[in-house]
Design a protein around this motif. Sequence first.
Motif, PDB file in Angstrom:
ATOM      1  N   ASP A   1       0.658  -1.110  -0.035  1.00 13.59           N
ATOM      2  CA  ASP A   1      -0.003   0.045  -0.075  1.00 13.59           C
ATOM      3  C   ASP A   1       0.752   1.327  -0.083  1.00 13.59           C
ATOM      4  OD1 ASP A   1       1.118  -0.173   2.485  1.00 13.59           O
ATOM      5  OD2 ASP A   1      -0.845   0.133   3.661  1.00 13.59           O
ATOM      6  N   ASP A   2       0.270   2.367  -0.009  1.00 19.39           N
ATOM      7  CA  ASP A   2       0.935   3.700  -0.101  1.00 19.39           C
ATOM      8  C   ASP A   2       0.906   4.457   1.117  1.00 19.39           C
ATOM      9  OD1 ASP A   2       2.117   6.051  -0.775  1.00 19.39           O
ATOM     10  OD2 ASP A   2       1.160   6.148  -2.876  1.00 19.39           O
ATOM     11  N   ILE A   3       1.539   4.937   1.952  1.00 15.70           N
ATOM     12  CA  ILE A   3       1.502   5.790   3.185  1.00 15.70           C
ATOM     13  C   ILE A   3       0.962   6.972   2.962  1.00 15.70           C
ATOM     14  CG2 ILE A   3       3.835   6.695   3.188  1.00 15.70           C
ATOM     15  CD1 ILE A   3       3.958   6.419   6.152  1.00 15.70           C
ATOM     16  N   TYR A   4       1.182   7.662   1.558  1.00 22.76           N
ATOM     17  CA  TYR A   4       0.581   8.912   1.280  1.00 22.76           C
ATOM     18  C   TYR A   4      -0.969   8.754   0.682  1.00 22.76           C
ATOM     19  CZ  TYR A   4       5.396  10.013   1.523  1.00 22.76           C
ATOM     20  OH  TYR A   4       6.943  10.186   1.805  1.00 22.76           O
ATOM     21  N   SER A   5      -1.364   7.614   0.410  1.00 24.88           N
ATOM     22  CA  SER A   5      -2.693   7.325   0.145  1.00 24.88           C
ATOM     23  C   SER A   5      -3.160   5.905   0.591  1.00 24.88           C
ATOM     24  CB  SER A   5      -2.955   7.093  -1.514  1.00 24.88           C
ATOM     25  OG  SER A   5      -4.225   7.104  -2.061  1.00 24.88           O
ATOM     26  N   PRO A   6      -3.387   5.673   1.741  1.00 27.70           N
ATOM     27  CA  PRO A   6      -3.622   4.294   2.410  1.00 27.70           C
ATOM     28  C   PRO A   6      -5.001   3.935   2.145  1.00 27.70           C
ATOM     29  CG  PRO A   6      -4.004   6.174   4.129  1.00 27.70           C
ATOM     30  CD  PRO A   6      -3.513   6.863   2.889  1.00 27.70           C
ATOM     31  N   ILE A   7      -5.173   2.616   2.268  1.00 27.10           N
ATOM     32  CA  ILE A   7      -6.171   1.790   2.102  1.00 27.10           C
ATOM     33  C   ILE A   7      -7.254   2.340   2.958  1.00 27.10           C
ATOM     34  CG2 ILE A   7      -7.423  -0.284   1.849  1.00 27.10           C
ATOM     35  CD1 ILE A   7      -4.692  -1.516   0.775  1.00 27.10           C
ATOM     36  N   THR A   8      -8.564   2.640   2.513  1.00 25.80           N
ATOM     37  CA  THR A   8      -9.581   2.973   3.505  1.00 25.80           C
ATOM     38  C   THR A   8     -10.791   2.442   3.149  1.00 25.80           C
ATOM     39  OG1 THR A   8     -10.057   4.981   1.917  1.00 25.80           O
ATOM     40  CG2 THR A   8      -8.662   5.500   3.794  1.00 25.80           C
ATOM     41  N   LYS A   9     -11.900   2.525   4.127  1.00 30.57           N
ATOM     42  CA  LYS A   9     -13.189   1.911   3.892  1.00 30.57           C
ATOM     43  C   LYS A   9     -13.931   2.414   2.612  1.00 30.57           C
ATOM     44  CE  LYS A   9     -17.841   1.482   6.410  1.00 30.57           C
ATOM     45  NZ  LYS A   9     -18.510   1.565   7.586  1.00 30.57           N
ATOM     46  N   GLY A  10     -14.456   1.719   2.084  1.00 31.51           N
ATOM     47  CA  GLY A  10     -15.058   1.999   0.711  1.00 31.51           C
ATOM     48  C   GLY A  10     -14.380   2.016  -0.479  1.00 31.51           C
ATOM     49  N   ASP A  11     -12.895   1.841  -0.590  1.00 33.73           N
ATOM     50  CA  ASP A  11     -12.389   1.576  -1.549  1.00 33.73           C
ATOM     51  C   ASP A  11     -12.584   0.463  -2.639  1.00 33.73           C
ATOM     52  OD1 ASP A  11     -10.902   3.892  -1.154  1.00 33.73           O
ATOM     53  OD2 ASP A  11      -9.023   2.726  -0.170  1.00 33.73           O
ATOM     54  N   PRO A  12     -13.019   0.600  -3.870  1.00 24.19           N
ATOM     55  CA  PRO A  12     -13.447  -0.484  -4.556  1.00 24.19           C
ATOM     56  C   PRO A  12     -12.104  -1.485  -4.878  1.00 24.19           C
ATOM     57  CG  PRO A  12     -12.901   1.473  -5.934  1.00 24.19           C
ATOM     58  CD  PRO A  12     -12.752   2.104  -4.593  1.00 24.19           C
ATOM     59  N   VAL A  13     -12.291  -2.715  -5.023  1.00 23.01           N
ATOM     60  CA  VAL A  13     -11.391  -3.731  -5.282  1.00 23.01           C
ATOM     61  C   VAL A  13     -11.578  -4.287  -6.690  1.00 23.01           C
ATOM     62  CG1 VAL A  13     -10.808  -4.174  -2.854  1.00 23.01           C
ATOM     63  CG2 VAL A  13     -12.430  -5.488  -3.996  1.00 23.01           C
ATOM     64  N   TYR A  14     -10.632  -4.731  -7.501  1.00 20.09           N
ATOM     65  CA  TYR A  14     -10.828  -5.318  -8.808  1.00 20.09           C
ATOM     66  C   TYR A  14      -9.801  -6.309  -9.072  1.00 20.09           C
ATOM     67  CZ  TYR A  14     -10.984  -5.703 -13.882  1.00 20.09           C
ATOM     68  OH  TYR A  14     -10.894  -6.003 -15.189  1.00 20.09           O
ATOM     69  N   THR A  15     -10.198  -7.205  -9.734  1.00 16.39           N
ATOM     70  CA  THR A  15      -8.992  -8.125 -10.354  1.00 16.39           C
ATOM     71  C   THR A  15      -9.671  -8.832 -11.946  1.00 16.39           C
ATOM     72  OG1 THR A  15      -7.755 -10.131 -10.209  1.00 16.39           O
ATOM     73  CG2 THR A  15      -9.902 -10.165  -9.265  1.00 16.39           C
ATOM     74  N   PRO A  16      -9.095  -8.839 -12.890  1.00 15.47           N
ATOM     75  CA  PRO A  16      -9.423  -9.234 -14.055  1.00 15.47           C
ATOM     76  C   PRO A  16      -9.456 -10.841 -14.123  1.00 15.47           C
ATOM     77  CG  PRO A  16      -7.262  -8.459 -14.559  1.00 15.47           C
ATOM     78  CD  PRO A  16      -7.558  -8.122 -12.972  1.00 15.47           C
ATOM     79  N   LEU A  17      -8.813 -11.482 -13.209  1.00 17.83           N
ATOM     80  CA  LEU A  17      -8.966 -12.912 -12.850  1.00 17.83           C
ATOM     81  C   LEU A  17     -10.232 -13.369 -12.428  1.00 17.83           C
ATOM     82  CD1 LEU A  17      -5.313 -13.624 -11.424  1.00 17.83           C
ATOM     83  CD2 LEU A  17      -6.307 -14.331 -13.598  1.00 17.83           C
ATOM     84  N   TRP A  18     -11.226 -12.673 -11.930  1.00 16.73           N
ATOM     85  CA  TRP A  18     -12.487 -13.140 -11.181  1.00 16.73           C
ATOM     86  C   TRP A  18     -13.450 -12.319 -11.177  1.00 16.73           C
ATOM     87  CZ3 TRP A  18     -15.191 -11.254  -7.112  1.00 16.73           C
ATOM     88  CH2 TRP A  18     -16.027 -12.260  -6.300  1.00 16.73           C
ATOM     89  N   SER A  19     -14.608 -12.785 -11.551  1.00 23.60           N
ATOM     90  CA  SER A  19     -15.984 -12.010 -11.512  1.00 23.60           C
ATOM     91  C   SER A  19     -16.874 -12.945 -10.661  1.00 23.60           C
ATOM     92  CB  SER A  19     -16.538 -11.654 -12.811  1.00 23.60           C
ATOM     93  OG  SER A  19     -15.458 -10.828 -13.348  1.00 23.60           O
ATOM     94  N   PRO A  20     -17.833 -12.381  -9.841  1.00 25.86           N
ATOM     95  CA  PRO A  20     -18.633 -13.223  -9.335  1.00 25.86           C
ATOM     96  C   PRO A  20     -19.594 -14.193 -10.042  1.00 25.86           C
ATOM     97  CG  PRO A  20     -18.616 -10.888  -8.252  1.00 25.86           C
ATOM     98  CD  PRO A  20     -17.805 -10.851  -9.663  1.00 25.86           C
ATOM     99  N   GLY A  21     -19.498 -15.274  -9.693  1.00 29.24           N
ATOM    100  CA  GLY A  21     -20.248 -16.413 -10.728  1.00 29.24           C
ATOM    101  C   GLY A  21     -20.089 -16.615 -12.008  1.00 29.24           C
ATOM    102  N   ARG A  22     -18.771 -16.373 -12.418  1.00 26.03           N
ATOM    103  CA  ARG A  22     -18.065 -16.371 -13.776  1.00 26.03           C
ATOM    104  C   ARG A  22     -16.791 -16.801 -13.889  1.00 26.03           C
ATOM    105  NH1 ARG A  22     -19.082 -11.440 -16.948  1.00 26.03           N
ATOM    106  NH2 ARG A  22     -17.048 -11.078 -16.220  1.00 26.03           N
ATOM    107  N   ALA A  23     -16.374 -17.774 -14.595  1.00 27.01           N
ATOM    108  CA  ALA A  23     -14.860 -18.051 -14.693  1.00 27.01           C
ATOM    109  C   ALA A  23     -14.325 -17.254 -16.006  1.00 27.01           C
ATOM    110  CB  ALA A  23     -14.805 -19.488 -15.016  1.00 27.01           C
ATOM    111  N   GLU A  24     -13.510 -16.406 -15.620  1.00 24.11           N
ATOM    112  CA  GLU A  24     -12.831 -15.758 -16.769  1.00 24.11           C
ATOM    113  C   GLU A  24     -11.982 -16.461 -17.678  1.00 24.11           C
ATOM    114  OE1 GLU A  24     -13.925 -13.052 -17.548  1.00 24.11           O
ATOM    115  OE2 GLU A  24     -14.494 -11.864 -15.709  1.00 24.11           O
ATOM    116  N   ILE A  25     -11.750 -16.169 -18.824  1.00 23.33           N
ATOM    117  CA  ILE A  25     -10.909 -16.834 -19.862  1.00 23.33           C
ATOM    118  C   ILE A  25      -9.871 -16.187 -20.545  1.00 23.33           C
ATOM    119  CG2 ILE A  25     -10.910 -18.217 -21.796  1.00 23.33           C
ATOM    120  CD1 ILE A  25     -13.918 -19.306 -21.101  1.00 23.33           C
ATOM    121  N   PHE A  26      -8.569 -16.440 -20.815  1.00 25.16           N
ATOM    122  CA  PHE A  26      -7.489 -15.650 -21.289  1.00 25.16           C
ATOM    123  C   PHE A  26      -6.602 -16.309 -22.155  1.00 25.16           C
ATOM    124  CE2 PHE A  26      -8.486 -14.288 -16.801  1.00 25.16           C
ATOM    125  CZ  PHE A  26      -8.500 -12.807 -16.971  1.00 25.16           C
ATOM    126  N   ALA A  27      -5.923 -15.517 -22.948  1.00 20.60           N
ATOM    127  CA  ALA A  27      -4.941 -16.197 -23.812  1.00 20.60           C
ATOM    128  C   ALA A  27      -3.584 -15.398 -23.756  1.00 20.60           C
ATOM    129  CB  ALA A  27      -5.365 -16.119 -25.524  1.00 20.60           C
TER     130      ALA A  27
END
Length: 523
Positions: free
Chosen positions: A312-338
């Motif tokens: 994390d960044d001390i100048y911009s710490p993680i706080t409540k309400g921050d959104p999280v994201y990863t292209p590897l996972w989505s609720p209820g769906r298996a992602e596919i890549f090449a």
Amino acid sequence: MAASNKSTGMIITTVIFSLIAIICGAGWYMAFDDARQKEKTWEKAGKELKEEQNRVKDLDGQIQQLKTVIGRNVPQTGTTDQAADETSAVGGALTDIGKLNAQVGSMAINVKDATAATLTKIASLESDNSTKEKALDESNKKINALEGEYQKRVDGMTAARDQAVKDKEDALKSKAEEVKAKQAQIDKLNKDLKTVQSELDEAKAAWVTERKKYEGEIEQYNAQIDKLRDRLKNLTRVSFDTPDGYVRWVDNTARTVSLNIGSADGLRVRTSFSVYRKDNNGMARGTEDIKGQIEVTKIIGAHQSEARILEDDIYSPITKGDPVYTPLWSPGRAEIFAIVGKIDLDRDGIQDRERFRDIISSTGATLSQEVLDDGKRIVYQRYPEEFIEWSEETGPALDTQIKYLIIADIPDPDKEAIKDRNEAAKAINGKLKVMRDEARRLGIDEIRISDFLSYIGYTPERRLFVPGVVERPFNLKNGAASAGVDEGAGDRTSAGSVSELFTKSKRLKAQSGDNSGSRYGNR
């Protein structure tokens, strides 16, 4: 009295001498008689010696005749105890008998037996020879009969050949005019073919020129489309990806966060996320809005989980309400890549393809297609166990279910001197062009592996510089000193290693006397 004593003495002396004379006469007689006896014995012994010498001479003559008969007329006769001595007559004869036994297969121990065995062998051989001569005569008769039969066949074949040659000559003569007519027709057809071929070559050349023109125009159009697409992305910054979840609370002491996603969403332990600023420009639109990385360590409930803070960044710490994201996972769906290219996650010169596959599998995502280090393109039937090798004839191409075409490290063939590596680099570049064309037609987004790793919240495990292995500089996060007073900051690129103390988290970043760098350092 005195005369009487003399007479007695004379008598005694006379008697003594008489006795001595008698004794001597008797001794002489006995010696003479013994001498006569010995003389007779000597004469007898001489006769016997002469007779024995005559017998020895006769036996020696017989032995010489025997040596002559057995073919061993040598000075030394020898004995059977000296069988190994071939210089003697007996040793030589025994040697000849041994050789003869080896030839005829007998066990004779003397000349008579050896001769008998030899005569027996000769009689047997003569009998066999007679039998074989009879068989040979029979074979010769059969051969003569076969030769006569074959000669008849040869004569018949020769006659047939002569007739065939005659028929051929007659046929050739009768076909001469027909062949001549056919040849004239062939010449006319060849002339027509050359004319058509010339016209075809001209049409083909015109078609190739037209094709090159159209291909050039298509490449220009594709380049313009790509340029306009990139410009549109940079201008609009529109993202169709939405946050996968949000931070519910933060425990800075334990360095953990709570998320509003859990088992009901299909979340798995070890899934990593990037944490974005609340006022971001959209998910997966760049790395400037990412403020940290987290990894799920515990699934607490249907819509609750716990994750540890990786960075994390001390100048911009993680706080409540921050959104999280990863292209590897989505609720209820298996992602596919090449993915295409070589995979070095930590930039340490060591290929990390297996670790990348593990990262993909750990979240339930899959790879549809992959280009390996040797340039082979494979298509997974069941990831990651079953796959087939891709080919231009059989395909298949990329499909619309693929979320990203990940571009990993693409080697430059001009920098690969080793033949195998050069050919692999050419193959990888060839597959990259084909897959890019497929992705452009299907509207599949391309993404560099460095951005992909940032989006999934991946934290490199190694920052050690190894001379000769890693051909890249390492950027120190604490900047660089100025060259002198009133001069700009020096080159911030370092060829050395960065201590883990200064790379693990910005919370532990060392203080530097030079503040000319960015407020957030070189990410």
